[in-house]
Design a protein around this motif. Sequence first.
Motif, PDB file in Angstrom:
ATOM      1  N   PRO A   1      24.515  35.590  39.343  1.00 28.58           N
ATOM      2  CA  PRO A   1      25.577  35.518  38.332  1.00 28.58           C
ATOM      3  C   PRO A   1      25.993  36.940  37.917  1.00 28.58           C
ATOM      4  O   PRO A   1      25.135  37.765  37.615  1.00 28.58           O
ATOM      5  CB  PRO A   1      24.923  34.760  37.174  1.00 28.58           C
ATOM      6  CG  PRO A   1      23.449  34.891  37.383  1.00 28.58           C
ATOM      7  CD  PRO A   1      23.234  35.078  38.851  1.00 28.58           C
ATOM      8  N   ASN A   2      27.305  37.238  37.960  1.00 28.65           N
ATOM      9  CA  ASN A   2      27.778  38.609  37.741  1.00 28.65           C
ATOM     10  C   ASN A   2      28.994  38.602  36.831  1.00 28.65           C
ATOM     11  O   ASN A   2      29.972  37.921  37.096  1.00 28.65           O
ATOM     12  CB  ASN A   2      28.130  39.251  39.097  1.00 28.65           C
ATOM     13  CG  ASN A   2      28.764  40.620  38.918  1.00 28.65           C
ATOM     14  OD1 ASN A   2      28.560  41.280  37.908  1.00 28.65           O
ATOM     15  ND2 ASN A   2      29.552  41.026  39.892  1.00 28.65           N
ATOM     16  N   LYS A   3      28.939  39.382  35.758  1.00 29.44           N
ATOM     17  CA  LYS A   3      30.045  39.410  34.794  1.00 29.44           C
ATOM     18  C   LYS A   3      31.008  40.571  35.048  1.00 29.44           C
ATOM     19  O   LYS A   3      32.000  40.721  34.366  1.00 29.44           O
ATOM     20  CB  LYS A   3      29.482  39.510  33.367  1.00 29.44           C
ATOM     21  CG  LYS A   3      28.801  38.228  32.907  1.00 29.44           C
ATOM     22  CD  LYS A   3      28.356  38.308  31.449  1.00 29.44           C
ATOM     23  CE  LYS A   3      27.207  39.299  31.253  1.00 29.44           C
ATOM     24  NZ  LYS A   3      26.583  39.225  29.920  1.00 29.44           N
ATOM     25  N   HIS A   4      30.683  41.432  36.038  1.00 34.28           N
ATOM     26  CA  HIS A   4      31.488  42.638  36.250  1.00 34.28           C
ATOM     27  C   HIS A   4      32.818  42.307  36.908  1.00 34.28           C
ATOM     28  O   HIS A   4      32.914  41.366  37.697  1.00 34.28           O
ATOM     29  CB  HIS A   4      30.722  43.642  37.118  1.00 34.28           C
ATOM     30  CG  HIS A   4      31.345  45.002  37.172  1.00 34.28           C
ATOM     31  ND1 HIS A   4      32.010  45.470  38.286  1.00 34.28           N
ATOM     32  CD2 HIS A   4      31.441  45.976  36.229  1.00 34.28           C
ATOM     33  CE1 HIS A   4      32.465  46.703  38.033  1.00 34.28           C
ATOM     34  NE2 HIS A   4      32.131  47.025  36.791  1.00 34.28           N
ATOM     35  N   TYR A   5      33.866  43.095  36.561  1.00 37.70           N
ATOM     36  CA  TYR A   5      35.215  42.777  37.065  1.00 37.70           C
ATOM     37  C   TYR A   5      35.312  42.876  38.580  1.00 37.70           C
ATOM     38  O   TYR A   5      36.209  42.322  39.200  1.00 37.70           O
ATOM     39  CB  TYR A   5      36.270  43.655  36.393  1.00 37.70           C
ATOM     40  CG  TYR A   5      36.141  45.155  36.630  1.00 37.70           C
ATOM     41  CD1 TYR A   5      36.734  45.764  37.734  1.00 37.70           C
ATOM     42  CD2 TYR A   5      35.437  45.972  35.741  1.00 37.70           C
ATOM     43  CE1 TYR A   5      36.627  47.129  37.943  1.00 37.70           C
ATOM     44  CE2 TYR A   5      35.320  47.340  35.943  1.00 37.70           C
ATOM     45  CZ  TYR A   5      35.926  47.905  37.042  1.00 37.70           C
ATOM     46  OH  TYR A   5      35.822  49.257  37.256  1.00 37.70           O
ATOM     47  N   SER A   6      34.381  43.583  39.196  1.00 37.67           N
ATOM     48  CA  SER A   6      34.447  43.710  40.655  1.00 37.67           C
ATOM     49  C   SER A   6      34.009  42.429  41.363  1.00 37.67           C
ATOM     50  O   SER A   6      34.184  42.299  42.576  1.00 37.67           O
ATOM     51  CB  SER A   6      33.537  44.858  41.102  1.00 37.67           C
ATOM     52  OG  SER A   6      32.201  44.587  40.696  1.00 37.67           O
ATOM     53  N   GLY A   7      33.422  41.490  40.604  1.00 34.23           N
ATOM     54  CA  GLY A   7      33.074  40.188  41.175  1.00 34.23           C
ATOM     55  C   GLY A   7      32.022  40.284  42.272  1.00 34.23           C
ATOM     56  O   GLY A   7      31.236  41.228  42.334  1.00 34.23           O
ATOM     57  N   LEU A   8      32.054  39.302  43.160  1.00 34.62           N
ATOM     58  CA  LEU A   8      31.049  39.232  44.240  1.00 34.62           C
ATOM     59  C   LEU A   8      31.024  40.523  45.049  1.00 34.62           C
ATOM     60  O   LEU A   8      29.974  41.023  45.418  1.00 34.62           O
ATOM     61  CB  LEU A   8      31.395  38.077  45.176  1.00 34.62           C
ATOM     62  CG  LEU A   8      30.665  36.756  44.955  1.00 34.62           C
ATOM     63  CD1 LEU A   8      30.922  35.821  46.127  1.00 34.62           C
ATOM     64  CD2 LEU A   8      29.171  37.013  44.799  1.00 34.62           C
ATOM     65  N   TYR A   9      32.228  41.069  45.309  1.00 29.23           N
ATOM     66  CA  TYR A   9      32.290  42.253  46.167  1.00 29.23           C
ATOM     67  C   TYR A   9      31.517  43.417  45.552  1.00 29.23           C
ATOM     68  O   TYR A   9      30.996  44.270  46.255  1.00 29.23           O
ATOM     69  CB  TYR A   9      33.746  42.643  46.414  1.00 29.23           C
ATOM     70  CG  TYR A   9      34.519  41.542  47.113  1.00 29.23           C
ATOM     71  CD1 TYR A   9      34.354  41.328  48.478  1.00 29.23           C
ATOM     72  CD2 TYR A   9      35.368  40.700  46.413  1.00 29.23           C
ATOM     73  CE1 TYR A   9      35.034  40.314  49.137  1.00 29.23           C
ATOM     74  CE2 TYR A   9      36.057  39.679  47.062  1.00 29.23           C
ATOM     75  CZ  TYR A   9      35.882  39.484  48.420  1.00 29.23           C
ATOM     76  OH  TYR A   9      36.552  38.474  49.054  1.00 29.23           O
TER      77      TYR A   9
END
Lengths: 722, 722
Positions: free
Chosen positions: A171-179
């Motif tokens: 689970p990732n909240k950063h704007y860069s997403g999965l990439y």
Amino acid sequence: MLPRGRPRALGAAALLLLLLLLGFLLFGGDLGCERRELGGRAGAPGCSPSQLMPRVSPDWRLRGAAALDGDPLAGPRDRNPSDCGPQPPPPPKCELLHVAIVCAGHNSSRHVITLVKSMLFYRKNPLHLHLVTDAVARNILETLFHTWMVPAVRVSFYDADELKPQVSWIPNKHYSGLYGLMKLVLPGTLPAELARVIVLDTDITFASDIAELWALFAHFSDTQAIGLVENQSDWYLGNLWKNHRPWPALGRGFNTGVILLRLDRLRQAGWEQMWRLTARRELLTLPATSLADQDIFNAVIKEHPGLVQPLPCVWNVQLSDHTLAERCYSEASDLKVIHWNSPKKLRVKNKHVKLFRNFYLTFLEYDGNLLRRGLFGCPSQPPSGAEQLQQALAQLNEEDPCFEFRQQQLTVHRVHVTFLPHEPPPSQPHDVTLVAQLSMDRLQMLEALCRHWPGPMSLALYLTDAEAQQFLRFVEASPVLAARQDVAYHVVYREGPLYPVNQLRNVALAQALTPYVFLSDIDFLPAYSLYDYLRASIEQLGLGSRRKAALVVPAFETLHYRFSFPPSKVELLALLDAGALYTFRYHEWPRGHAPTDYARWREAQAPYGVQWVANYEPYVVVPRDCPRYDPRFVGFGWNKVAHIVELDAQEYEFLVLPEAFTIHLPHTPSLDISRFRSSPTYRGCLQALKDEFHQDLSRRYGAAALKYLPALQQPWSPARGS
Amino acid sequence: MLPRGRPRALGAAALLLLLLLLGFLLFGGDLGCERRELGGRAGAPGCSPSQLMPRVSPDWRLRGAAALDGDPLAGPRDRNPSDCGPQPPPPPKCELLHVAIVCAGHNSSRHVITLVKSMLFYRKNPLHLHLVTDAVARNILETLFHTWMVPAVRVSFYDADELKPQVSWIPNKHYSGLYGLMKLVLPGTLPAELARVIVLDTDITFASDIAELWALFAHFSDTQAIGLVENQSDWYLGNLWKNHRPWPALGRGFNTGVILLRLDRLRQAGWEQMWRLTARRELLTLPATSLADQDIFNAVIKEHPGLVQPLPCVWNVQLSDHTLAERCYSEASDLKVIHWNSPKKLRVKNKHVKLFRNFYLTFLEYDGNLLRRGLFGCPSQPPSGAEQLQQALAQLNEEDPCFEFRQQQLTVHRVHVTFLPHEPPPSQPHDVTLVAQLSMDRLQMLEALCRHWPGPMSLALYLTDAEAQQFLRFVEASPVLAARQDVAYHVVYREGPLYPVNQLRNVALAQALTPYVFLSDIDFLPAYSLYDYLRASIEQLGLGSRRKAALVVPAFETLHYRFSFPPSKVELLALLDAGALYTFRYHEWPRGHAPTDYARWREAQAPYGVQWVANYEPYVVVPRDCPRYDPRFVGFGWNKVAHIVELDAQEYEFLVLPEAFTIHLPHTPSLDISRFRSSPTYRGCLQALKDEFHQDLSRRYGAAALKYLPALQQPWSPARGS
């Protein structure tokens, strides 16, 4: 100043040796600062107080120092040892350097190109770029690098979508997403034989030679595998706000915008398991990553501090919202790498931001053609096609009056397809894309065109790098344009004195995604109903499948700027009779459209066939797989006529549509045309092109091509615009 | 890689010391190459065979070596020792570096700006430029640097004409003429307290930080005073052709495009006498200098070899016609300075010229605004005006909807006056200059304008640095424009989103040299007779001296591109009646010119007075000392109207000329206007500007300003273009 004569030389040398020895004993072989001090350099960057690491646990400082030279006792306690590291030797001349970047989508592709330009500007070594991309970025960057033809740059692509499963569970909240997480899987993704790589975020700008960064691998101890710059914010100290719970990190932690990776060592050390274990464990208590891969890298490093080699802060000057970077760059003699790691990017608030922005804008607007330069004395395999191109250019005779034409025809323009975000329309069997090309002086046509044509468009824009940015701002400032996701803009970068009109048309044509295309020009506004009407006609006439035909859209022109566009054929005819409208080029060149037979069109209720006649150049709708435009026609004259000849030679029938029309608006004559209209040389060269064109026709169509001979022998009228 | 842990570290350190010691004994304290070799650097540039000095007398080699370290025996015999010199320490951060350049005329001024841009791009130190200029270059460069406002750059000017007598006695065949010789007199010309200076030709391009060059002063022995790079051609070997007799030189001699001067030592050594004696003696047997100062420098050095410190070849890579430079740059890891020392300049034939050209074009087209950046952590006195500007900008509120306007008004644009060669016309008491401004999209108007207006013109062009070069090529390619020496082009460099129309007009106005000016716009073509007619009218009416008047030139417009310009008022009226012409803005904004009273003009035989009325914006002829345009009006709207109000407030009478007329040609609406016409915010901001304008009027003219209030309160019609 150097000692003169032996006695002084000896004295100085003795002093030198003494200092070196002293320095060595003091700093465990760390000669960097001493060398600077020998040079009498005050406040050498590496050793400046601004680069101390305050508020870091003694335990960390110990390990930080240890991380440098493997000896907890070596080096004074209160400075970041890596900043005082010796200036490592530059890599051997011509050594190949490897760079990995993760890039997805239209906007990141634009950013990565600016990063690459800054890297190429300063580089003196061959580069191998390893690009992890999604399908969109790959299409853009593959075309770009293929047409850019930069010597001593190799590019490999890796499919980001294939890597998703390896990180999608995080689970990732950063704007860069999965990439943003994919840097973690590089050791397993890049070729097994690749031992070292520099990993960069797309929001990086170089202000120095990347070889100096590569040289820092020389600092690594035998166990270190990850080179990083300390984080220049207090994020990981966890005191930014109440209940702020960042991921674990050593002190201020490290920023992963710039990474030196010893892939070989990470593979040995079992990196794959290492980071997964850490991530899984932390995710038991933490909901998600906030800073994507950076959180996980820091957590791993906290557990295995021996892995990390701290790098000098100038190699990743972080312009985040609450950056502490000033402590770094204000003392540094030199800025190496700027990192736009705020979501606000260039709009970040920072008292020196204008200065940093200038570095970025330098490369944003830099003419990428100027980077097509080889490296002095580094033998490298020329980019594909480059050799033949060089030979062809070498064979040109500069004294030939048509030299400029020959050269322009051979020019390979850098192409940036889908420069802006683009959503291809869902595929429909009879859909049609409007195809056109333009340069800066026609931007103001785009809004009107969007109002008249609600369907997909594929537009080639002939721009400099700087103009491409003006274009970007223009679209962003226009609600009408910003709202259209089905318009694809393809930037073809300017090079050479002549307008490569047919090369531009071919770029736009090649990028059209619907089964049919309407081959238009930018100064025309189609009837509001045309898009729907064309699709209906294509279906009724069974164009493409049952019939090999080109549907003719009759063309008209107004000589006034302000006129109310006729909503229907009836109003059009009224304006025509009132003399407010004319058939296209009625005054200068009626032959170009006369064969459309406007008289018959007035009355026509159904599509009717017309015969090809010399100089016919109607605007037509054809299947996407139609013949390409002949790129030999550069500048002005004969570029459309030749295409229509080609269609006729391939036995397309010309069908005029009774309800279709398009209207040409007036415009200032372009620079190119006013430059050449008057020139006899120009007309002479055009005739030469026409002769060569006909030779090719004869070669391909034999006797059938004879019918075009007279047309090709007519002199070109300078009054004509295209 | 660094040793890890004490034991290894000790081993490595011992080795290091051994090598250092060895290197010292071998090369007399010359550590440069050794340090590179420690770094494992193969083929370090300095030591490459490509930089041997073949065909040079042993005597010279001896002295050459001696010149480096004062010891004839030191250093191996067969390499240029200076190339293997130690990498000298960079100068202390923020040390002031001095640069001297001789520059005369319009073209050299353009070249020197490109040189300065390349220098500023890489520099990290404050610079003091010492410019020896003629009147033309001084006017250009003073204005440029004043408006450029680059932090940490000081500029001093020295009058080249005053120096002429000191060198005019030397017969010189070189294309640089007298100015080419002035480098010889710098020691006596530059301030006595100035000890060191780098002297550059105008055809130099930097590819590295000038501080690295300055650092080479550290190589000088106590007696050396002149640092030079070897000549990269065989010229001075005297074997180029039969009876080729060059001036005496050591071997291949030295090139003076880049010189490190120890002024203090030259003064001590009596340089003034030294070079004069040598020159006089040589001129007894030689007819003249062929290469200007370079011949004399070389003759002096041949006599006093102890003066010279040879510099590494990369600091002056000479691209002359038969250059041997490849031997230098092909081995070098890095190119430092490129010297375009062929009269052909960029058109010189050289198999790598494209690559070198790219370095040059980079800075030719580089946006100079981006160089307005301070130095990190170098306190420097801001350029004059910069501080107030910063404060004013700081006080702006970014949330203000009119922020862009406020910012644009405060913007100080870089100005390059007389960008192209210009011959001011001989001064005549009633002469009048046509004043106008334009941007790239109006270049095609220039030729027609030249045909319609045979008199002097002062034109401000709003361009980017890259566009300025396109403009240059455009003029060079046009016989009509190239033939006109009385047209002055002033480049104002683009910055900001709004078109600074009135700032541009003021630049053109300020540069007009005749007593009267015709304030026109670029889209207008004046009657063929207007120039003569205006001068006659000015004389008859005693404009300026007896009467304070503005002569009105009635304005008309055509909506067609192709129309035949009326040769006289009679034909004009015929076209008007035929509806082929209209009075200007007849359809959108008749008020702008209605007060001219066209009906009366039809019949008028003599000039007649008209009254100011709200919104009046005629095209007028006034004395050069007329009020300036109000720079607060940026973008579109009210910029001319405000100026006419100002004229009326200062009690100019408006006199309409019966035989004068000018005609507006149609054009595509410019981007700026189409961007704003539709915007309510824009109109709101314009109203705000008008209110402030009126407040200023009241302040300056008191009650008299009341009459303008209603006019200022009328909403602005978005249909209007200016």
